[in-house]
Each structure stands twice: as structure tokens, then as C-alpha cells.
Design an enzyme around this catalytic site. Sequence first.
Site, mmCIF file in Angstrom:
data_model
loop_
_atom_site.group_PDB
_atom_site.id
_atom_site.type_symbol
_atom_site.label_atom_id
_atom_site.label_comp_id
_atom_site.label_asym_id
_atom_site.label_seq_id
_atom_site.Cartn_x
_atom_site.Cartn_y
_atom_site.Cartn_z
ATOM 1 N N GLU A 270 -0.593 -3.582 23.368
ATOM 2 C CA GLU A 270 0.068 -2.340 23.812
ATOM 3 C C GLU A 270 -0.586 -1.772 25.056
ATOM 4 O O GLU A 270 -1.805 -1.789 25.144
ATOM 5 C CB GLU A 270 0.028 -1.320 22.664
ATOM 6 C CG GLU A 270 0.805 -1.806 21.453
ATOM 7 C CD GLU A 270 0.706 -0.878 20.249
ATOM 8 O OE1 GLU A 270 0.156 0.227 20.383
ATOM 9 O OE2 GLU A 270 1.172 -1.282 19.186
ATOM 10 N N HIS B 119 5.316 2.684 19.476
ATOM 11 C CA HIS B 119 4.264 3.074 18.522
ATOM 12 C C HIS B 119 4.340 4.575 18.194
ATOM 13 O O HIS B 119 3.418 5.339 18.498
ATOM 14 C CB HIS B 119 2.867 2.704 19.050
ATOM 15 C CG HIS B 119 1.846 2.577 17.948
ATOM 16 N ND1 HIS B 119 0.761 1.728 18.017
ATOM 17 C CD2 HIS B 119 1.748 3.197 16.741
ATOM 18 C CE1 HIS B 119 0.040 1.837 16.900
ATOM 19 N NE2 HIS B 119 0.631 2.715 16.116
ATOM 20 N N ILE B 120 5.461 4.953 17.572
ATOM 21 C CA ILE B 120 5.710 6.374 17.288
ATOM 22 C C ILE B 120 6.014 6.630 15.815
ATOM 23 O O ILE B 120 6.585 7.666 15.462
ATOM 24 C CB ILE B 120 6.889 6.921 18.139
ATOM 25 C CG1 ILE B 120 8.136 6.039 17.978
ATOM 26 C CG2 ILE B 120 6.493 7.036 19.601
ATOM 27 C CD1 ILE B 120 9.408 6.653 18.561
ATOM 28 N N GLY C 196 0.847 -1.190 0.000
ATOM 29 C CA GLY C 196 0.000 0.000 0.000
ATOM 30 C C GLY C 196 0.881 1.239 0.000
ATOM 31 O O GLY C 196 2.077 1.158 -0.284
ATOM 32 N N ARG C 197 0.282 2.382 0.329
ATOM 33 C CA ARG C 197 1.055 3.627 0.260
ATOM 34 C C ARG C 197 2.312 3.572 1.113
ATOM 35 O O ARG C 197 3.379 4.016 0.697
ATOM 36 C CB ARG C 197 0.189 4.811 0.717
ATOM 37 C CG ARG C 197 -0.778 5.331 -0.331
ATOM 38 C CD ARG C 197 -1.538 6.523 0.239
ATOM 39 N NE ARG C 197 -2.090 6.141 1.531
ATOM 40 C CZ ARG C 197 -3.319 5.677 1.692
ATOM 41 N NH1 ARG C 197 -4.147 5.598 0.683
ATOM 42 N NH2 ARG C 197 -3.734 5.307 2.885
ATOM 43 N N ILE C 198 2.205 3.051 2.342
ATOM 44 C CA ILE C 198 3.367 3.064 3.241
ATOM 45 C C ILE C 198 4.408 2.033 2.778
ATOM 46 O O ILE C 198 5.597 2.341 2.691
ATOM 47 C CB ILE C 198 2.935 2.832 4.701
ATOM 48 C CG1 ILE C 198 2.030 3.992 5.163
ATOM 49 C CG2 ILE C 198 4.158 2.717 5.606
ATOM 50 C CD1 ILE C 198 1.355 3.765 6.509
ATOM 51 N N SER D 294 3.312 -1.753 11.567
ATOM 52 C CA SER D 294 1.912 -1.723 11.110
ATOM 53 C C SER D 294 0.981 -1.844 12.320
ATOM 54 O O SER D 294 0.657 -0.831 12.956
ATOM 55 C CB SER D 294 1.662 -2.820 10.078
ATOM 56 O OG SER D 294 1.889 -4.108 10.594
ATOM 57 N N ARG D 295 0.592 -3.060 12.643
ATOM 58 C CA ARG D 295 -0.186 -3.310 13.848
ATOM 59 C C ARG D 295 0.380 -4.555 14.531
ATOM 60 O O ARG D 295 0.711 -5.539 13.866
ATOM 61 C CB ARG D 295 -1.665 -3.541 13.517
ATOM 62 C CG ARG D 295 -2.447 -2.264 13.222
ATOM 63 C CD ARG D 295 -2.627 -1.381 14.450
ATOM 64 N NE ARG D 295 -3.394 -0.164 14.191
ATOM 65 C CZ ARG D 295 -2.864 1.006 13.828
ATOM 66 N NH1 ARG D 295 -1.556 1.132 13.680
ATOM 67 N NH2 ARG D 295 -3.647 2.057 13.624
HETATM 68 C C1 GLV Z 1 -0.929 4.786 13.637
HETATM 69 O O1 GLV Z 1 -0.636 3.679 14.025
HETATM 70 C C2 GLV Z 1 -1.971 5.037 12.699
HETATM 71 O O2 GLV Z 1 -2.703 4.111 12.308
HETATM 72 O O3 GLV Z 1 -2.127 6.209 12.308
#
Ligand code: GLV
Length: 327
Positions: free
Chosen positions: A267, A285-286, A156-158, A237-238
Site C-alpha cells: 500500500e 484500506h477504509i 476471529g471476532r471480525i 484483512s491485510r
Molecule cells: C486496520 O487495518 C486495523 O488493523 O485496525
Amino acid sequence: MKPSVYVTRAIPEETLAALRAHFDVEVNPDDRALSAGELRRAVRGRAAIVSLLTDRIDAELLDAAGPGCRIVANYAVGFNNFDLAAATARGVVLTNTPGVLDDATATHTMALLLATARRLAEADRFVRAGKWHGWAPLFFLGQDVDGKVLGIAGAGRIGRNVARKARAFDMQILYADAVRNEAFERDVGARMVDKETLLRQSDFLSLHLPLTGETRHYIDAAALSRMQPSAVLINASRGPVVDERALVAALRAGTIAGAGLDVYENEPELAAGLAECENVVLAPHIASATRRTRLDMGAIVARNVIKVLGGEAPDCCVNPDVLRPRG
Ligand code: GLV
Ligand code: GLV
């Protein structure tokens, strides 16, 4: 009377000001995530809710908000905290913040990759502990990045942005995705492969999948066992895309060489033993946490709320069925 908007936790002041220009805005005064019960009480009678990825937006919460609620705008690109069907059934528009955090997230992904390959967090701990006694030829050897194979799970985009950045390190790009993207292939010389090949051939494997029923534990013990012993896993991601307990076991057993993680299954808890692994770099998660990015995310949130409460379609709706005329 202005419509009432509830913001579940403080976000940039600029975003709140944009919302206050149109609406009655109330913000959770405490700098912490609300419990489900607190959230239900706080959203009662609101026309819009600005939520975080830590807020579960489900049928119960939407019923607590009541029939006047028209939009829940997530201050995040990921939206696994949304029950899409429950919102669609109630006519509630759900939005996220795509696009503006690709660079920040991809840069952070590369930072994790480089830091893990070159053992930077471990080296920092070493120097601070006063253990360093000078340069030595075989001291703190890490892994090469240049010319290595980067596997992208989810183009995807990322994921595509990470691949573009990785090309500056001459990395060879493999990707696995449900759909082929020929423009991406031309752009970075990427090759589409199946998951099996991705696992077996990646020197670095970076996950850019949304969290869904299908992607939960995409990386489990079986997947880890197919990776190379020298391989490094990167996840921004997650957390639940990886079986974190299986990852700890694999790191301890030397099934893979290391991991760079920004996200976790539960988390802010870590799986038992993860923090004791020297060969991991752990971030809290930053990935999108730069000032500009968080402002840009806020601008999208405000625009979506303003549009939907003004009777227009939002810029980015994640349950588009809700916008179709009802028969
Ligand atoms: C961060 O984890 C987001 O989904 O923006
Ligand atoms: C390392 O510092 C070198 O000069 O080779």
C-alpha cells in the site's frame, strides 16, 4: 514533569485531548506517515508512542526511543507492524484496539462482497461514462448472493461478525481456523472445514486472518487454482495474505470471477494490472473508517497509554509475556 507521548500522525482530537489531560503530547504535524529515519528522531526520549499500522516498530525504533519507553499503542487492531520479540526483550508493552471495529469492518466486508457480486463499481463507471442506453433483460448480470456459500478464513471476532451479517442473506457459512468454535457453529450454522474444502466450496471467500509468517500468501496461485471459476475473493484483512500478482493473473485468466479488496500487498501501490481488471472492487484500506469507530479506537489507545504509564496493566496487550514478573 509530565511523561512525553509521541503520536505519529493526527488521530481524532478527542483522543489527543484525553492524552493531553495526563501527558505532554506531541503529534506529527504533517498529515503523512513518517519515514523510518524521521520516526527514530521523533520518538527519542518518549515514555509512550501512539503508532499507526504504517509505522514499523522494531528493535531499531525502540532503541531510538530509549529505555524510558514503556508502551507503543497501535491505533489499529492489526499489529503486523510490531516486532513483538524486540519489544518484549526491552520491556515495552504493545497494545492494539480490538472489539470496537468489528461491526464497521464486517459491514465494509459485506459492502465489498455485495458490490463485487452485483458489479456495482463497474456499473457506476458505466453510468457516469454516459454509456447506459436503458433497461435490457441480459444487461449487467451479476451473481446471486442469497443462499450461496460464504467461506470465512479466520473465524476471529471480525470473521464471525461477517458470518452473522451474511446470515441475513441466507448464506451458508464454512470456516477454516486453527481452533474450532462450537458457539459460532451453533450461532450461524457454520461448518468447520480444512483449507482445501474452503477453497473448493466457497462461492465467496472472505479473509479475516492476521498477517503472520504463516498467513503470508495464504491465497497464492495454487490456492486460487482450487477455487471455482465463479468464485469471488474478498480481502479486508491485510494485503500480503494474498499474492496480489497471482490474483491479477487469476482474474485475467478467469480462474476466479472477481475480487473485492480493501487492502494491498504494498500500500498504496497496486500490483500491475489490478486497476485494469473490471471484475474487482477496490477500496483504499477504509474498513474501520467510520467516525464512531475511529473515536472508539482512540479511546482504547488513550486508556492503554494512561494505564501503562500509571503502572497498571493495559486492556489489550499483544505481547503479554512482557507483563509477567521477570525472574
Ligand atoms: C486496520 O487495518 C486495523 O488493523 O485496525
Ligand atoms: C425491474 O426493474 C423489474 O421491474 O423487473
